[in-house]
Design an enzyme around this catalytic site. Structure first.
Site, mmCIF file in Angstrom:
data_model
loop_
_atom_site.group_PDB
_atom_site.id
_atom_site.type_symbol
_atom_site.label_atom_id
_atom_site.label_comp_id
_atom_site.label_asym_id
_atom_site.label_seq_id
_atom_site.Cartn_x
_atom_site.Cartn_y
_atom_site.Cartn_z
ATOM 1 C CG ASN A 24 -1.745 1.235 1.362
ATOM 2 O OD1 ASN A 24 -1.959 1.928 0.373
ATOM 3 N ND2 ASN A 24 -2.245 1.537 2.561
ATOM 4 C CD1 TRP A 25 3.751 1.167 -2.682
ATOM 5 C CD2 TRP A 25 3.631 2.173 -4.689
ATOM 6 N NE1 TRP A 25 4.537 0.458 -3.550
ATOM 7 C CE2 TRP A 25 4.484 1.046 -4.802
ATOM 8 C CE3 TRP A 25 3.407 2.958 -5.820
ATOM 9 C CZ2 TRP A 25 5.103 0.693 -6.001
ATOM 10 C CZ3 TRP A 25 4.029 2.598 -7.018
ATOM 11 C CH2 TRP A 25 4.871 1.481 -7.097
ATOM 12 C CE LYS A 26 0.248 3.551 4.679
ATOM 13 N NZ LYS A 26 -0.022 3.658 6.081
ATOM 14 C CG HIS A 108 -5.966 1.852 4.944
ATOM 15 N ND1 HIS A 108 -5.474 2.865 5.718
ATOM 16 C CD2 HIS A 108 -4.972 0.929 4.849
ATOM 17 C CE1 HIS A 108 -4.226 2.576 6.083
ATOM 18 N NE2 HIS A 108 -3.897 1.401 5.563
ATOM 19 C CD GLU A 110 -3.047 5.574 6.429
ATOM 20 O OE1 GLU A 110 -3.025 5.624 5.191
ATOM 21 O OE2 GLU A 110 -2.147 5.022 7.109
ATOM 22 C CD GLU A 180 -3.829 -2.630 7.399
ATOM 23 O OE1 GLU A 180 -2.641 -2.804 7.162
ATOM 24 O OE2 GLU A 180 -4.486 -1.673 6.973
ATOM 25 C CB ILE A 185 -1.383 1.542 10.725
ATOM 26 C CG1 ILE A 185 -2.252 0.284 10.672
ATOM 27 C CG2 ILE A 185 -1.186 2.114 9.328
ATOM 28 C CD1 ILE A 185 -3.632 0.514 10.104
ATOM 29 N N GLY A 186 2.030 2.287 10.695
ATOM 30 C CA GLY A 186 2.969 3.403 10.534
ATOM 31 C C GLY A 186 3.629 3.848 11.824
ATOM 32 C CB SER A 226 4.952 -1.614 12.068
ATOM 33 O OG SER A 226 4.449 -0.307 12.263
ATOM 34 N N GLY A 247 2.663 -1.011 4.392
ATOM 35 C CA GLY A 247 2.681 0.400 4.009
ATOM 36 C C GLY A 247 4.119 0.865 3.809
ATOM 37 N N GLY A 248 4.697 1.462 4.854
ATOM 38 C CA GLY A 248 6.025 2.087 4.788
ATOM 39 C C GLY A 248 7.082 1.227 4.108
HETATM 40 C C1 PEP Z 1 -0.923 0.161 6.004
HETATM 41 O O1 PEP Z 1 -0.726 1.018 5.152
HETATM 42 O O2 PEP Z 1 -2.022 -0.377 6.081
HETATM 43 C C2 PEP Z 1 0.159 -0.212 6.911
HETATM 44 C C3 PEP Z 1 0.049 -1.323 7.591
HETATM 45 O O3 PEP Z 1 1.226 0.629 6.997
HETATM 46 P P1 PEP Z 1 2.622 0.312 7.727
HETATM 47 O O4 PEP Z 1 3.149 -0.965 7.158
HETATM 48 O O5 PEP Z 1 3.491 1.494 7.391
HETATM 49 O O6 PEP Z 1 2.360 0.184 9.197
#
Ligand code: PEP
Length: 264
Positions: A24-26, A108, A110, A180, A185-186, A226, A247-248
């Site tokens: 997930n590049w957001k 999601h 966010e 999640e 997350i992040g 994460s 994500g990251g």
């Molecule tokens: C996400 O974007 O859903 C996510 C899990 O991000 P991250 O891996 O950065 O925590």
């Protein structure tokens, strides 16, 4: 001893060794940067094995990526509105998503927390995606406060019940659920393998009240929060974790490929 999938995901069957690794590049990457990433990943498809690799890039890059990506890389829209077309400034429709994507990310954290999307809206999106032949990846998860108050199970229950309302037994076979936890997350805080497995087992168990056991045993459950190359190996060993939503760590092709390698 993972369960054996015989998942009728249209044309392919998900086997014991198959995990889903989802990027997930957001709101990151220009068209040029996205092309560079995909060219790099195209060179690493031999590392995929039986895994299904799904990239969810910004909408603005979908068209160019779809032209150059290896067939083994699948595309996912990060969001969509439930209507087909019309006066909905700033939104994209399922028909538009379908031009490039097989999957769509819905609910999601966010979207839920920053853009205040309620379960009822998420449900409309899930139903609309399914009716257009898009495969939704539905995200659920509790906040840190809810976990501290031991409300994780009840939050998951409420989200699943509301977001999957009127999704039929046949349709659920085209849905993946991503657990999640919002606090992971992040943030660099990952759920322990035990915490993640506990939540995944709960989700599977709860859904057997809504659908048949056979169907739910085959439902793909992703963990997100994460995930990095150094914690992927431990998490993937858990019985009910069938892949990751990243994500990251999905923004760099080398780091992302490391996670794919460590998720076997
Ligand atoms: C996400 O974007 O859903 C996510 C899990 O991000 P991250 O891996 O950065 O925590």
């Amino acid at each position: 001893n993972k369960i054996s999938f015989l998942y009728q995901f249209d044309f392919y069957i998900i086997g014991d060794n198959m995990n889903i690794i989802f990027a997930n590049w957001k709101m990151n990457k220009s068209v040029e940067e996205a092309i560079a990433f995909i060219n790099d990943l195209n060179n690493n498809v031999s590392e995929f094995g039986d895994d299904e690799i799904i990239i969810s890039p910004p909408f603005t890059t979908l068209s160019e990526i779809s032209k150059i990506k290896d067939d083994k890389i699948k595309l996912c829209a990060q969001n969509m509105y439930f209507e087909d077309k019309g006066a909905f400034t700033g939104e994209i429709s399922p028909l538009m998503a379908k031009e490039f994507c097989e999957f769509v990310l819905i609910g999601h954290s966010e979207r839920r927390h920053i853009f205040k999307e309620p379960n009822q809206l998420i449900n409309k999106k899930v139903l609309s995606a399914l009716s257009h032949g898009l495969k939704p990846i539905l995200c659920v998860g509790e906040t840190e406060d809810e976990r501290k108050k031991k409300k994780t199970d009840s939050v998951l229950e409420t989200q699943l019940k509301a977001c999957l309302k009127n999704v039929s037994e046949n349709q659920i076979k085209n849905v993946m659920v991503a657990y999640e936890p919002v606090w992971a997350i992040g943030t660099g805080k990952t759920a322990t393998p035990e915490q993640a497995q506990e939540a995944h087992a709960f989700i599977r168990e709860f859904l057997t009240d809504m659908y048949s056991q056979t169907t739910i045993r085959q439902l793909i459950l992703l963990y997100g929060g994460s995930v990095k190359s150094d914690n992927a190996a431990e998490l993937i060993k858990e019985k009910d974790i069938n892949g990751f939503l990243i994500g990251g760590a999905s923004l760099d092709p080398q780091l992302f490929t490391e996670i794919i390698k460590n998720s076997k």
